[in-house]
Design an enzyme around this catalytic site. Structure first.
Site, short mmCIF file in Angstrom:
data_model
loop_
_atom_site.label_atom_id
_atom_site.label_comp_id
_atom_site.label_asym_id
_atom_site.label_seq_id
_atom_site.Cartn_x
_atom_site.Cartn_y
_atom_site.Cartn_z
N CYS A 47 -20.08 -18.79 6.00
CA CYS A 47 -18.57 -19.50 5.99
C CYS A 47 -18.11 -19.48 7.44
O CYS A 47 -17.22 -20.31 7.72
CB CYS A 47 -17.81 -18.88 5.30
SG CYS A 47 -18.42 -18.55 3.44
N HIS A 92 -10.22 -19.06 6.60
CA HIS A 92 -11.31 -19.54 5.88
C HIS A 92 -10.60 -19.63 4.35
O HIS A 92 -10.01 -18.74 4.05
CB HIS A 92 -12.44 -18.35 5.79
CG HIS A 92 -13.62 -18.63 4.74
ND1 HIS A 92 -14.07 -19.68 4.35
CD2 HIS A 92 -14.14 -17.79 3.98
CE1 HIS A 92 -14.89 -19.84 3.37
NE2 HIS A 92 -14.92 -18.37 3.26
N ASN A 117 -13.99 -22.44 -2.22
CA ASN A 117 -14.66 -21.94 -0.98
C ASN A 117 -15.83 -22.94 -0.79
O ASN A 117 -16.75 -22.94 -1.39
CB ASN A 117 -15.07 -20.75 -1.45
CG ASN A 117 -15.77 -20.06 -0.08
OD1 ASN A 117 -16.09 -20.79 0.86
ND2 ASN A 117 -16.01 -18.76 -0.31
#
Ligand code: UT7
Length: 331
Positions: A115, A258, A288
Site C-alpha cells: 500500500c 491510505h 482499500n
C-alpha cells in the site's frame, strides 16, 4: 541539483461495483458490520479481461493529459503494484508497450511496497529527477486486488478493491503549473513481514496443486495487528510531516491518508486533534486499493478543487512489508 514536482495526476476505477449488500448475499456478513468496522460501502472490480496494466493505462493517459505531456516525452516509468500482470515481465514494461513507447527504450520497472507503493515510487521518481537522471517520469500505483482476494473469506474480501492512480513528475516548471515535492520519508520493518502476506506463488513456495487447494495464493492479513500498526504509523507520520515543515493545522492544505479503514483515520484525527475537513477520504466508494489508494484520492481531490494552491498536501500510507511512507507536496 534541481528538485521534483508533480505536473499532473490521473486515476481510473473499473465499472463493476461490488456492494456490501452483494457480500451479504453470499457470505455470513452484513452491510452494518462492514460499514461500522471499516467505513467501506462498495468497491470496484476489474473486468475479467482487465489486468493491472490496463488499469494503469487509463490512469496514465489521464495523468499525461492533465500534465500536458506527450507519452513520447517520458523518460522513465515506475509502477507500484503487488498484483503485477505477471511475475515477469514487469507491469511497467507492459504499460510502456501499451502507451505505444515500445521503441523508445526508456527504463521501466515495478516497485513492490504494497500500500506504500505509490509514495515509494514517487520518492524514487523524485530522486531520479533530482539527480538529473530523468526529466519526465510517469509514476503509477495500480492494483487488481480482486485477483488475490479469497471471496469466501469474509475477513479479507470485504476490504479490497481495484483501481489505479498516476502522476507525471519533472523538475519544477516555468511553462505551466507544477506542485513541488517538499520532502518524502520511506520506512520498512521486515520483522512484521508476516502481518500481510500471500504465502505461495513465489520462490519460497512455488505454485503447486497443494498450494492451490490450500488457497495459499490469496492475501492473508492479521487484521487486529495491522489495525494497531496503522493507527500508530498514521499518527506518527502526520506529526513528523508537520514538524519537519513547521506546520500548524491551519497551514496544511489537505491530508491524504491510505484508504484502509475509516476507524484508523478516526483514531488519528482524535489523537492529533486535527479538523476532519483536512482529510481526503474516498474509501467508502473504493475500499482499500493498496498502492492505488493514495493517488486515487489525490487525483479526486485535485479535480474536485480540494487542494489549495501553495499549501502543503500531506500524503501517507502503510502496508505489507511492513512498509510505511509519507510525502509533503506544495500544491
Ligand atoms: O492495506 C493494508 C492495511 N490493512 C488494514 O489496514 C486492515 C486493518 N484491519 C482492519 O481494518 C480490521 O482489523 C478488520 C476490518 C480487518 C477487522 O475488524 P476488527 O474489528 O479488527 O474485527 P476482528 O478481526 O477482531 O473480528 C471480530 C469478529 C470476529 O468474530 P469472533 O471471532 O469475535 O466471533 C470475526 O470472525 O468479527 C468477525 N468478522 C466478521 N463478521 C461479519 C470478521 N469479518 C467479518 C465480516 N462480517 N466481514
Amino acid at each position: 541539483m534541481c528538485s521534483a514536482a508533480i505536473y499532473g495526476t490521473g486515476a481510473y476505477v473499473p465499472h463493476k461495483t461490488l456492494t456490501n449488500e452483494d457480500f451479504s448475499r453470499t457470505l455470513d456478513t452484513t452491510d452494518e458490520w462492514i460499514t461500522t468496522r471499516t467505513g467501506i460501502k462498495e468497491r470496484r472490480i476489474a473486468a475479467p479481461d482487465q489486468a493491472t496494466s490496463d488499469l494503469c493505462l487509463h490512469a496514465a493517459r489521464a495523468a499525461l493529459k492533465d500534465a500536458g505531456i506527450a507519452p513520447r516525452d517520458l523518460d522513465l516509468i515506475i509502477v507500484g503494484t503487488i498484483t503485477p500482470d505477471y511475475p515477469t515481465p514487469s507491469t511497467a514494461c507492459i504499460l510502456q508497450q501499451k502507451l505505444g513507447l515500445g521503441d523508445k527504450t526508456i527504463p521501466c520497472f515495478d516497485l513492490s511496497a504494497a500500500c506504500s507503493g505509490f509514495i515509494y515510487a514517487l520518492t524514487t521518481a523524485s530522486a531520479y529527477i533530482t539527480a538529473g537522471l530523468a526529466a519526465r517520469v510517469l509514476v503509477v500505483g495500480s492494483e487488481a486486488t480482486s485477483r488475490i482476494v479469497d471471496y469466501s473469506d469474509r475477513r479479507t474480501c470485504i476490504l479490497f478493491g481495484d483501481g489505479a492512480g498516476a502522476a507525471v513528475l519533472g523538475p519544477p516548471r516555468t511553462d505551466g503549473p507544477s506542485h513541488k515535492v517538499l520532502s518524502t520519508r520511506l520506512y520498512a520493518d521486515g520483522n512484521h513481514a508476516g502481518l500481510i502476506s500471500i504465502p505461495a506463488g513465489g520462490s519460497a513456495r512455488p505454485a503447486s496443486r497443494e498450494t492451490c487447494d490450500s488457497k495459499l495464493h490469496y492475501i492473508r492479513l492479521n487484521g487486529r495487528e495491522v489495525f494497531r500498526f496503522g493507527v500508530i504509523k498514521v499518527v506518527e507520520m502526520i506529526k513528523d510531516a508537520m514538524a519537519r515543515h513547521n506546520l500548524m493545522p491551519a497551514d496544511v492544505g489537505a491530508i491524504i491518508p491510505h484508504q484502509a479503514n475509516m476507524r484508523i483515520i478516526e483514531a488519528a484525527v482524535e489523537r492529533l486533534a486535527l479538523p476532519w475537513d483536512l482529510f481526503i477520504i474516498n474509501l467508502q466508494r473504493y475500499g482499500n486499493t493498496s498502492s492505488a489508494s493514495v493517488p486515487l484520492a489525490l487525483d479526486e481531490a485535485s479535480r474536485a478543487g480540494r487542494l489549495v494552491k501553495g499549501k502543503p498536501v500531506i500524503m501517507l500510507a502503510f502496508g505489507g512489508g511492513m512498509t510505511w511512507a509519507s510525502a509533503v507536496v506544495e500544491w
